[in-house]
Design a protein around this motif. Structure first.
Motif, mmCIF file in Angstrom:
data_model
loop_
_atom_site.group_PDB
_atom_site.id
_atom_site.type_symbol
_atom_site.label_atom_id
_atom_site.label_comp_id
_atom_site.label_asym_id
_atom_site.label_seq_id
_atom_site.Cartn_x
_atom_site.Cartn_y
_atom_site.Cartn_z
ATOM 1 N N ARG A 16 -13.806 -22.438 -5.746
ATOM 2 C CA ARG A 16 -15.137 -22.625 -6.337
ATOM 3 C C ARG A 16 -15.181 -22.142 -7.784
ATOM 4 N NH1 ARG A 16 -15.321 -18.230 -3.066
ATOM 5 N NH2 ARG A 16 -16.275 -16.304 -3.851
ATOM 6 N N VAL A 73 -7.457 -30.337 -8.034
ATOM 7 C CA VAL A 73 -8.120 -29.884 -6.816
ATOM 8 C C VAL A 73 -8.244 -31.034 -5.813
ATOM 9 C CG1 VAL A 73 -9.447 -28.059 -7.958
ATOM 10 C CG2 VAL A 73 -10.380 -30.376 -7.845
ATOM 11 N N THR A 120 -13.686 -32.066 -3.003
ATOM 12 C CA THR A 120 -14.410 -30.906 -3.519
ATOM 13 C C THR A 120 -15.175 -31.206 -4.803
ATOM 14 O OG1 THR A 120 -12.512 -30.090 -4.794
ATOM 15 C CG2 THR A 120 -12.705 -29.353 -2.508
ATOM 16 N N VAL A 121 -14.810 -32.289 -5.484
ATOM 17 C CA VAL A 121 -15.475 -32.613 -6.760
ATOM 18 C C VAL A 121 -16.055 -34.023 -6.771
ATOM 19 C CG1 VAL A 121 -14.171 -30.966 -8.163
ATOM 20 C CG2 VAL A 121 -13.215 -33.253 -7.725
ATOM 21 N N LYS A 131 -16.184 -27.186 -15.046
ATOM 22 C CA LYS A 131 -17.501 -27.707 -15.432
ATOM 23 C C LYS A 131 -18.010 -27.037 -16.704
ATOM 24 C CE LYS A 131 -20.361 -28.309 -11.879
ATOM 25 N NZ LYS A 131 -21.033 -28.045 -10.576
ATOM 26 N N ARG A 156 -12.570 -22.118 -9.903
ATOM 27 C CA ARG A 156 -11.839 -23.079 -10.730
ATOM 28 C C ARG A 156 -12.716 -24.287 -11.053
ATOM 29 N NH1 ARG A 156 -7.243 -24.720 -7.484
ATOM 30 N NH2 ARG A 156 -7.833 -23.247 -5.859
ATOM 31 N N ILE A 157 -13.482 -24.732 -10.069
ATOM 32 C CA ILE A 157 -14.380 -25.860 -10.313
ATOM 33 C C ILE A 157 -15.459 -25.473 -11.319
ATOM 34 C CG2 ILE A 157 -16.089 -27.392 -9.247
ATOM 35 C CD1 ILE A 157 -14.383 -27.271 -6.681
ATOM 36 N N SER A 158 -16.016 -24.283 -11.171
ATOM 37 C CA SER A 158 -17.049 -23.820 -12.110
ATOM 38 C C SER A 158 -16.490 -23.713 -13.525
ATOM 39 C CB SER A 158 -17.608 -22.465 -11.665
ATOM 40 O OG SER A 158 -18.295 -22.570 -10.438
ATOM 41 N N ASP A 176 -19.547 -34.130 -8.151
ATOM 42 C CA ASP A 176 -19.591 -33.886 -9.597
ATOM 43 C C ASP A 176 -19.132 -35.118 -10.377
ATOM 44 O OD1 ASP A 176 -20.439 -31.050 -9.852
ATOM 45 O OD2 ASP A 176 -18.666 -30.693 -8.642
ATOM 46 N N LEU A 199 -18.177 -34.023 -14.080
ATOM 47 C CA LEU A 199 -16.724 -33.946 -14.197
ATOM 48 C C LEU A 199 -16.174 -35.360 -14.307
ATOM 49 C CD1 LEU A 199 -15.777 -31.171 -11.589
ATOM 50 C CD2 LEU A 199 -15.622 -30.987 -14.071
#
Length: 298
Positions: free
Chosen positions: A229, A244, A248-249, A236, A231-233, A252, A258
């Protein structure tokens, strides 16, 4: 000799697994001082040091590791047999210990676990979230969840997810400042947000394939952080690119927060498997758990 040592040996196995008196004491339901005293008494009776203690951690000595390897499976078998005796009840009951990475827990274990626990109130499940390649036998886990390529050949492996894809994404802000990569090798000129593999100690190499051609890339960047979470933040926020699982994205990407790149280098691969030792006798509770997670296709 055996009678006075059994409880302390069980406690020793928990300490060796947790690598912490604090965590082991909490798991055993005893005070930390009582647990420390029990370990010293066990070492005195055996006449050999089993644990190396520092101010921050505790770990088995060579003799302690040997004791874990020799005794751990036997205690696990005893626990299984006791659970099998409980199976003589009309309602399935027992304890199940599982280890899995954070994505596997969020993606498939947690959605399946909620209805499972409601359907079988006498079955207790303990989940350890760990991205390391945990030895489930030494750790006394009933099973683990890993990608198919990471499962040892001597394990029974049950598919629990469809094929998956890993993809590269970055934010619109990031791509306003950096060119879009056209091939995996271009990532070496980009800021990549990395994760460190706990078992191997090195950074995870991003793995790509196209028409049978495979390539691994280790990009560099300002940030290395393991939780998915975060790494995704970070991606963004425009800090860099991430590699990833596609699911999970997906939201987004659909929302435009993304942007996906290198799509033609991101081919599907076998997904997650629930794995466990082939020699272990399993309870009805465990069989129900496996059946609840089993992937049956579309």
């Amino acid at each position: 000799m055996l009678k006075e040592n059994v409880n302390d040996l069980i406690a020793f196995l928990v300490v060796a697994q947790e690598r912490s008196f604090t965590r082991a004491a909490a798991r055993l339901g005893v005070s930390q001082s009582a647990l420390s005293h029990a370990m010293r008494s066990l070492e005195e009776r055996m006449g050999i040091r089993l644990l190396t203690r520092t101010t921050r951690s505790v770990s088995p000595t060579a003799a302690g590791e040997r004791l874990v390897e020799r005794l751990g499976p036997h205690f696990s078998e005893i626990e299984t047999e006791l659970n099998l005796m409980r199976e003589m009840r009309d309602v399935p009951a027992g304890n199940i210990r599982i280890t899995a990475g954070d994505h596997a827990v969020d993606y498939l274990l947690w959605p399946a676990l909620q209805p499972f626990l409601q359907a079988w109130p006498d079955i207790h499940v303990e989940v350890t979230v760990d991205n390391a390649l945990t030895d489930i036998v030494t750790g006394r886990f009933d099973a683990g969840i890993r990608l198919g390529e990471q499962v040892a050949k001597d394990m029974i492996a049950v598919p629990v997810s469809p094929p998956m894809r890993m993809i590269v994404v970055g934010s619109p802000d990031y791509f306003s400042r950096h060119p879009v990569p056209q091939a995996p090798a271009d990532l070496q000129q980009h800021k990549c947000i990395n994760m460190r593999l706990p078992t191997l100690g090195g950074l995870y190499a991003w793995e790509f394939s196209q028409k049978g051609k495979a390539i691994r890339v280790r990009g560099e960047g300002q940030l290395t952080i393991n939780p998915l979470r975060h790494r995704i933040s970070a991606a963004k926020a425009g800090i860099g690119l991430i590699f990833v699982p596609e699911d999970t994205v997906a939201a987004d990407i659909a929302a435009g927060t993304l942007i996906q790149v290198l799509d033609d280098w991101c081919e599907p691969f076998p997904g997650y498997y629930l794995y466990y030792p082939s020699r272990r006798q399993h309870t009805t509770a465990f069989s129900l758990f496996v059946d609840a997670l089993r992937y049956r296709g579309n």
